[in-house]
Design a protein around this motif. Sequence first.
Motif, PDB file in Angstrom:
ATOM      1  N   ARG A  31       0.843  -1.202   0.000  1.00  0.00           N
ATOM      2  CA  ARG A  31       0.000   0.000   0.000  1.00  0.00           C
ATOM      3  C   ARG A  31       0.876   1.249   0.000  1.00  0.00           C
ATOM      4  NH1 ARG A  31      -4.460   1.323   4.670  1.00  0.00           N
ATOM      5  NH2 ARG A  31      -5.483   3.023   3.575  1.00  0.00           N
ATOM      6  N   THR A  32       0.627   2.143  -0.980  1.00  0.00           N
ATOM      7  CA  THR A  32       1.368   3.403  -1.042  1.00  0.00           C
ATOM      8  C   THR A  32       0.470   4.590  -0.719  1.00  0.00           C
ATOM      9  OG1 THR A  32       1.033   3.462  -3.440  1.00  0.00           O
ATOM     10  CG2 THR A  32       3.117   2.543  -2.651  1.00  0.00           C
ATOM     11  N   SER A  33      -0.847   4.423  -0.882  1.00  0.00           N
ATOM     12  CA  SER A  33      -1.834   5.425  -0.479  1.00  0.00           C
ATOM     13  C   SER A  33      -3.176   4.708  -0.384  1.00  0.00           C
ATOM     14  CB  SER A  33      -1.910   6.592  -1.477  1.00  0.00           C
ATOM     15  OG  SER A  33      -2.639   6.223  -2.627  1.00  0.00           O
ATOM     16  N   VAL A  34      -4.228   5.433  -0.097  1.00  0.00           N
ATOM     17  CA  VAL A  34      -5.559   4.830   0.016  1.00  0.00           C
ATOM     18  C   VAL A  34      -6.004   4.249  -1.319  1.00  0.00           C
ATOM     19  CG1 VAL A  34      -7.989   5.313   0.510  1.00  0.00           C
ATOM     20  CG2 VAL A  34      -6.209   6.336   1.926  1.00  0.00           C
ATOM     21  N   THR A  35      -5.550   4.837  -2.419  1.00  0.00           N
ATOM     22  CA  THR A  35      -6.025   4.406  -3.742  1.00  0.00           C
ATOM     23  C   THR A  35      -4.932   3.846  -4.661  1.00  0.00           C
ATOM     24  OG1 THR A  35      -5.777   6.654  -4.609  1.00  0.00           O
ATOM     25  CG2 THR A  35      -7.959   6.024  -3.721  1.00  0.00           C
ATOM     26  N   THR A  36      -3.699   3.700  -4.161  1.00  0.00           N
ATOM     27  CA  THR A  36      -2.626   3.135  -4.989  1.00  0.00           C
ATOM     28  C   THR A  36      -1.819   2.110  -4.214  1.00  0.00           C
ATOM     29  OG1 THR A  36      -1.045   4.869  -4.392  1.00  0.00           O
ATOM     30  CG2 THR A  36      -2.358   5.241  -6.382  1.00  0.00           C
ATOM     31  N   LEU A  37      -1.215   1.195  -4.955  1.00  0.00           N
ATOM     32  CA  LEU A  37      -0.316   0.221  -4.353  1.00  0.00           C
ATOM     33  C   LEU A  37       0.725  -0.204  -5.378  1.00  0.00           C
ATOM     34  CD1 LEU A  37      -0.974  -2.911  -5.465  1.00  0.00           C
ATOM     35  CD2 LEU A  37      -2.929  -2.643  -3.978  1.00  0.00           C
ATOM     36  N   ASN A  38       1.835  -0.718  -4.870  1.00  0.00           N
ATOM     37  CA  ASN A  38       2.848  -1.321  -5.723  1.00  0.00           C
ATOM     38  C   ASN A  38       2.628  -2.827  -5.685  1.00  0.00           C
ATOM     39  OD1 ASN A  38       4.164   1.037  -6.468  1.00  0.00           O
ATOM     40  ND2 ASN A  38       5.469   1.008  -4.658  1.00  0.00           N
ATOM     41  N   TYR A  39       2.504  -3.430  -6.874  1.00  0.00           N
ATOM     42  CA  TYR A  39       2.330  -4.872  -7.001  1.00  0.00           C
ATOM     43  C   TYR A  39       3.619  -5.446  -7.577  1.00  0.00           C
ATOM     44  CZ  TYR A  39       1.115  -9.284  -9.228  1.00  0.00           C
ATOM     45  OH  TYR A  39       1.114 -10.584  -9.643  1.00  0.00           O
ATOM     46  N   THR A  40       4.219  -6.393  -6.859  1.00  0.00           N
ATOM     47  CA  THR A  40       5.447  -7.032  -7.313  1.00  0.00           C
ATOM     48  C   THR A  40       5.180  -8.508  -7.545  1.00  0.00           C
ATOM     49  OG1 THR A  40       6.776  -5.480  -6.033  1.00  0.00           O
ATOM     50  CG2 THR A  40       7.871  -7.496  -6.766  1.00  0.00           C
ATOM     51  N   LEU A  41       5.560  -8.986  -8.707  1.00  0.00           N
ATOM     52  CA  LEU A  41       5.471 -10.405  -9.031  1.00  0.00           C
ATOM     53  C   LEU A  41       6.881 -10.927  -9.222  1.00  0.00           C
ATOM     54  CD1 LEU A  41       4.091 -13.056  -9.880  1.00  0.00           C
ATOM     55  CD2 LEU A  41       4.036 -12.151 -12.216  1.00  0.00           C
ATOM     56  N   LEU A  42       7.257 -11.916  -8.416  1.00  0.00           N
ATOM     57  CA  LEU A  42       8.545 -12.580  -8.558  1.00  0.00           C
ATOM     58  C   LEU A  42       8.284 -14.045  -8.889  1.00  0.00           C
ATOM     59  CD1 LEU A  42      10.482 -11.199  -5.457  1.00  0.00           C
ATOM     60  CD2 LEU A  42      10.569 -10.371  -7.821  1.00  0.00           C
ATOM     61  N   THR A  43       8.953 -14.554  -9.893  1.00  0.00           N
ATOM     62  CA  THR A  43       8.888 -15.975 -10.232  1.00  0.00           C
ATOM     63  C   THR A  43      10.283 -16.533 -10.041  1.00  0.00           C
ATOM     64  OG1 THR A  43       7.116 -15.593 -11.812  1.00  0.00           O
ATOM     65  CG2 THR A  43       8.300 -17.670 -12.000  1.00  0.00           C
ATOM     66  N   ASN A  44      10.413 -17.447  -9.078  1.00  0.00           N
ATOM     67  CA  ASN A  44      11.718 -17.992  -8.690  1.00  0.00           C
ATOM     68  C   ASN A  44      12.732 -16.867  -8.464  1.00  0.00           C
ATOM     69  OD1 ASN A  44      10.695 -20.571  -8.758  1.00  0.00           O
ATOM     70  ND2 ASN A  44      11.386 -20.965 -10.835  1.00  0.00           N
ATOM     71  N   GLY A  45      12.293 -15.782  -7.824  1.00  0.00           N
ATOM     72  CA  GLY A  45      13.171 -14.692  -7.428  1.00  0.00           C
ATOM     73  C   GLY A  45      13.368 -13.582  -8.444  1.00  0.00           C
ATOM     74  N   THR A  46      12.813 -13.712  -9.642  1.00  0.00           N
ATOM     75  CA  THR A  46      12.992 -12.699 -10.680  1.00  0.00           C
ATOM     76  C   THR A  46      11.643 -12.106 -11.048  1.00  0.00           C
ATOM     77  OG1 THR A  46      14.858 -13.941 -11.571  1.00  0.00           O
ATOM     78  CG2 THR A  46      13.872 -12.283 -13.007  1.00  0.00           C
ATOM     79  N   GLY A  47      11.588 -10.793 -11.224  1.00  0.00           N
ATOM     80  CA  GLY A  47      10.320 -10.182 -11.596  1.00  0.00           C
ATOM     81  C   GLY A  47      10.380  -8.687 -11.669  1.00  0.00           C
ATOM     82  N   SER A  48       9.208  -8.064 -11.498  1.00  0.00           N
ATOM     83  CA  SER A  48       9.117  -6.619 -11.603  1.00  0.00           C
ATOM     84  C   SER A  48       7.973  -6.089 -10.748  1.00  0.00           C
ATOM     85  CB  SER A  48       8.905  -6.218 -13.065  1.00  0.00           C
ATOM     86  OG  SER A  48       7.705  -6.775 -13.541  1.00  0.00           O
ATOM     87  N   THR A  49       7.943  -4.759 -10.637  1.00  0.00           N
ATOM     88  CA  THR A  49       6.923  -4.064  -9.849  1.00  0.00           C
ATOM     89  C   THR A  49       6.173  -3.080 -10.743  1.00  0.00           C
ATOM     90  OG1 THR A  49       8.263  -4.246  -7.841  1.00  0.00           O
ATOM     91  CG2 THR A  49       6.555  -2.552  -7.859  1.00  0.00           C
ATOM     92  N   ILE A  50       4.852  -3.033 -10.568  1.00  0.00           N
ATOM     93  CA  ILE A  50       4.036  -2.041 -11.256  1.00  0.00           C
ATOM     94  C   ILE A  50       3.113  -1.374 -10.250  1.00  0.00           C
ATOM     95  CG2 ILE A  50       4.086  -3.145 -13.535  1.00  0.00           C
ATOM     96  CD1 ILE A  50       1.357  -4.368 -12.937  1.00  0.00           C
ATOM     97  N   GLN A  51       2.653  -0.177 -10.589  1.00  0.00           N
ATOM     98  CA  GLN A  51       1.721   0.531  -9.712  1.00  0.00           C
ATOM     99  C   GLN A  51       0.295   0.233 -10.162  1.00  0.00           C
ATOM    100  OE1 GLN A  51       2.355   4.722  -9.146  1.00  0.00           O
ATOM    101  NE2 GLN A  51       0.341   5.010  -8.240  1.00  0.00           N
ATOM    102  N   LEU A  52      -0.565  -0.071  -9.197  1.00  0.00           N
ATOM    103  CA  LEU A  52      -1.977  -0.318  -9.461  1.00  0.00           C
ATOM    104  C   LEU A  52      -2.819   0.724  -8.757  1.00  0.00           C
ATOM    105  CD1 LEU A  52      -2.170  -4.209  -9.028  1.00  0.00           C
ATOM    106  CD2 LEU A  52      -1.789  -2.908 -11.123  1.00  0.00           C
ATOM    107  N   ASP A  53      -3.969   1.035  -9.365  1.00  0.00           N
ATOM    108  CA  ASP A  53      -4.906   1.991  -8.792  1.00  0.00           C
ATOM    109  C   ASP A  53      -6.197   1.282  -8.424  1.00  0.00           C
ATOM    110  OD1 ASP A  53      -3.203   4.231  -9.227  1.00  0.00           O
ATOM    111  OD2 ASP A  53      -3.812   4.253 -11.334  1.00  0.00           O
ATOM    112  N   LYS A  54      -6.824   1.747  -7.350  1.00  0.00           N
ATOM    113  CA  LYS A  54      -8.109   1.177  -6.935  1.00  0.00           C
ATOM    114  C   LYS A  54      -9.213   1.705  -7.831  1.00  0.00           C
ATOM    115  CE  LYS A  54     -10.272  -0.368  -2.766  1.00  0.00           C
ATOM    116  NZ  LYS A  54     -10.140  -0.410  -1.318  1.00  0.00           N
TER     117      LYS A  54
END
Length: 142
Positions: free
Chosen positions: A118-141
């Motif tokens: 959670r980064t604010s009431v309406t945003t969050l950072n979503y991180t997907l790691l597969t076997n330790g490798t991945g990326s992060t994107i920002q999602l909005d409610k």
Amino acid sequence: MKTKRRNFVCLAAVRIATVLLLVMGLSACSQPTSTLSSSLNPPAWLQGEWGLAETGTSLFEVTSDNVRMVSDEAGTSTTISFGTLPPGNTVQETASGSAIYELELRSDGIVQTHTFERTSVTTLNYTLLTNGTGSTIQLDKR
């Protein structure tokens, strides 16, 4: 240029997550699904619908007892319900403080970690790691 690159990275991350989850789901297509012995318990701040602001694409539907990943890419509709997985797949949830919720899925030697921060009431950072490798994107409610 920076916005274009960010959109490309976001879409690439969504497609990778969708493909990996689809592969996991298809590997057990002929097997019946089973409900976890105890339902998931996502925190109240995470409950609702989350997606990409740039594209209007919804990615997650979170309820008080489940997390569902949804995708409508390329005219197809895919839904993965983390609360109901095929036999041989496991999920473990972890809540850290009041701002981080994590799901760890294991299937056939593949470990996927889905982290919602959670980064604010309406945003969050979503991180997907597969076997330790991945990326992060920002999602909005939604």
